[in-house]
Scaffold this motif. Structure first.
Motif, mmCIF file in Angstrom:
data_model
loop_
_atom_site.group_PDB
_atom_site.id
_atom_site.type_symbol
_atom_site.label_atom_id
_atom_site.label_comp_id
_atom_site.label_asym_id
_atom_site.label_seq_id
_atom_site.Cartn_x
_atom_site.Cartn_y
_atom_site.Cartn_z
ATOM 1 N N PRO A 1 60.943 34.454 33.040
ATOM 2 C CA PRO A 1 61.455 32.753 32.160
ATOM 3 C C PRO A 1 61.243 31.394 33.521
ATOM 4 O O PRO A 1 61.637 30.142 32.432
ATOM 5 N N ALA A 2 60.950 31.782 34.540
ATOM 6 C CA ALA A 2 60.817 30.219 34.764
ATOM 7 C C ALA A 2 58.852 29.552 34.892
ATOM 8 O O ALA A 2 59.619 28.301 34.721
ATOM 9 N N VAL A 3 58.706 30.324 33.070
ATOM 10 C CA VAL A 3 57.238 29.770 33.722
ATOM 11 C C VAL A 3 57.894 28.422 32.278
ATOM 12 O O VAL A 3 57.199 27.338 32.373
ATOM 13 N N VAL A 4 58.677 29.277 31.916
ATOM 14 C CA VAL A 4 58.869 27.936 30.825
ATOM 15 C C VAL A 4 59.923 27.216 31.304
ATOM 16 O O VAL A 4 59.544 25.614 30.461
ATOM 17 N N LEU A 5 60.569 27.204 32.266
ATOM 18 C CA LEU A 5 61.245 25.746 33.769
ATOM 19 C C LEU A 5 60.247 24.576 34.075
ATOM 20 O O LEU A 5 60.345 23.307 33.676
ATOM 21 N N TYR A 6 59.309 25.362 34.339
ATOM 22 C CA TYR A 6 58.084 24.622 34.821
ATOM 23 C C TYR A 6 56.390 23.918 33.789
ATOM 24 O O TYR A 6 55.610 23.342 34.025
ATOM 25 N N LYS A 7 56.583 24.926 33.166
ATOM 26 C CA LYS A 7 55.021 24.864 32.083
ATOM 27 C C LYS A 7 56.332 24.572 30.928
ATOM 28 O O LYS A 7 55.712 26.018 29.573
ATOM 29 N N PRO A 8 56.820 23.535 30.171
ATOM 30 C CA PRO A 8 57.265 23.870 28.608
ATOM 31 C C PRO A 8 56.392 24.660 28.147
ATOM 32 O O PRO A 8 56.406 25.068 26.703
ATOM 33 N N GLU A 9 54.946 23.610 27.688
ATOM 34 C CA GLU A 9 54.061 23.698 26.622
ATOM 35 C C GLU A 9 54.041 25.271 26.812
ATOM 36 O O GLU A 9 53.127 25.355 25.522
ATOM 37 N N LYS A 10 53.944 26.215 27.351
ATOM 38 C CA LYS A 10 54.419 27.913 27.372
ATOM 39 C C LYS A 10 55.190 28.271 26.651
ATOM 40 O O LYS A 10 55.078 29.597 26.578
ATOM 41 N N THR A 11 55.962 27.900 26.095
ATOM 42 C CA THR A 11 57.495 28.035 25.621
ATOM 43 C C THR A 11 56.679 29.399 24.332
ATOM 44 O O THR A 11 57.447 30.948 24.311
ATOM 45 N N GLN A 12 56.121 29.095 23.522
ATOM 46 C CA GLN A 12 55.852 29.959 22.753
ATOM 47 C C GLN A 12 55.454 30.991 23.394
ATOM 48 O O GLN A 12 55.263 32.659 22.508
ATOM 49 N N GLU A 13 54.358 30.838 24.216
ATOM 50 C CA GLU A 13 53.228 32.263 24.520
ATOM 51 C C GLU A 13 54.335 33.418 24.961
ATOM 52 O O GLU A 13 53.990 34.422 25.363
ATOM 53 N N LYS B 1 67.226 29.937 30.771
ATOM 54 C CA LYS B 1 66.117 29.879 30.659
ATOM 55 C C LYS B 1 66.279 31.884 29.747
ATOM 56 O O LYS B 1 65.953 31.696 28.504
ATOM 57 N N LEU B 2 66.230 32.479 30.907
ATOM 58 C CA LEU B 2 66.328 34.211 30.264
ATOM 59 C C LEU B 2 67.176 34.039 29.042
ATOM 60 O O LEU B 2 66.815 35.030 28.051
ATOM 61 N N ASN B 3 68.281 34.180 29.024
ATOM 62 C CA ASN B 3 69.188 33.428 27.768
ATOM 63 C C ASN B 3 68.747 33.060 26.479
ATOM 64 O O ASN B 3 68.886 33.728 25.376
ATOM 65 N N GLU B 4 68.049 31.846 26.848
ATOM 66 C CA GLU B 4 67.886 31.609 25.892
ATOM 67 C C GLU B 4 66.812 31.809 24.997
ATOM 68 O O GLU B 4 67.036 31.966 23.454
ATOM 69 N N LEU B 5 65.426 32.580 25.906
ATOM 70 C CA LEU B 5 64.755 33.623 25.268
ATOM 71 C C LEU B 5 64.838 34.802 24.654
ATOM 72 O O LEU B 5 64.912 34.774 23.246
ATOM 73 N N LEU B 6 65.957 35.288 25.123
ATOM 74 C CA LEU B 6 66.601 36.231 24.502
ATOM 75 C C LEU B 6 67.384 36.201 23.225
ATOM 76 O O LEU B 6 67.348 36.832 22.269
ATOM 77 N N PHE B 7 68.472 34.879 22.953
ATOM 78 C CA PHE B 7 69.274 34.649 22.388
ATOM 79 C C PHE B 7 67.939 34.418 21.168
ATOM 80 O O PHE B 7 67.629 34.496 19.733
ATOM 81 N N LYS B 8 66.833 33.720 21.164
ATOM 82 C CA LYS B 8 66.335 33.567 20.402
ATOM 83 C C LYS B 8 65.109 34.907 19.470
ATOM 84 O O LYS B 8 64.748 34.866 18.572
ATOM 85 N N VAL B 9 65.641 35.749 20.197
ATOM 86 C CA VAL B 9 64.712 37.172 19.296
ATOM 87 C C VAL B 9 65.827 37.695 19.573
ATOM 88 O O VAL B 9 65.169 39.181 19.300
#
Length: 191
Positions: free
Chosen positions: A162-174, A67-75
């Motif tokens: 980044p694990a927050v996105v695994l358990y709460k995908p609705e928080k992805t934008q935050e 997930k960290l890799n995905e977040l970093l790629f997006k930014v």
């Protein structure tokens, strides 16, 4: 004179041999040092290794690392330009061998090592991925949500783990919002 890599190796040797952590060292528990470039634009500090990190002795290689890799790629942050580490360098487990949150004592015992690690790695910015790394470095912060993505003391950026996105995908934008701030800070150094 010792190089930064030599100093880092010495730091990890001392941590790995520190008797205060003996109770964490079971036959299948590995020491998980930080990894990456020295003098990076950013260093990311997580909480503790998970199962995959323990197996490979590398931080952020499990599901949260993906997930960290995905977040970093997006930014638009290249993970190969960073230094990645954790507050606790051993996987914390219960007697039933389930992963648990590091204890207050474990956090406190690791604090001086983390501060020295930051000094040796010498990043321009430090992303504090989650409540525990934020508490170690910025003990007066009581709500990660209130400081997500803020630059504090010209160096530290509290971020959601980044694990927050695994358990709460609705928080992805935050979650992503904090990493965007880190990316913009890195960009100002490159301009």
């Amino acid at each position: 004179m010792a190089t930064a890599r030599d100093r880092l190796k010495d730091l990890y040797d001392r941590y790995d041999k520190d008797p205060v952590f003996d109770y964490l060292r079971e036959d299948d528990i590995n020491f998980v040092p930080g990894t990456g470039v020295l003098n990076p634009t950013a260093m990311l500090i997580g909480e503790a290794p998970g199962v995959m990190e323990n197996a490979r002795s590398i931080p952020f290689v499990g599901p949260a690392g993906k997930k960290l890799n995905e977040l970093l790629f997006k930014v638009n942050i290249d993970i190969s330009d960073l230094f990645l580490t954790n507050v606790l360098k051993y996987i914390p487990r219960t007697s039933e061998r389930k992963i648990r949150t590091p204890t207050e004592d474990e956090i406190e015992l690791s604090k001086s090592y983390v501060l020295e690690e930051i000094d040796v790695v010498n990043p321009s910015f430090v992303g504090l991925c989650g409540r525990i790394p934020t508490k170690v470095i910025l003990p007066n912060i009581t709500s990660l949500r209130m400081v997500n993505g803020q630059l504090i003391n010209k160096k530290y950026v509290p971020l959601y783990h980044p694990a927050v996105v695994l358990y709460k995908p609705e928080k992805t934008q935050e979650v992503l919002a904090g990493y965007r701030v880190l990316a913009s800070l890195i960009q100002t150094l490159e301009d």
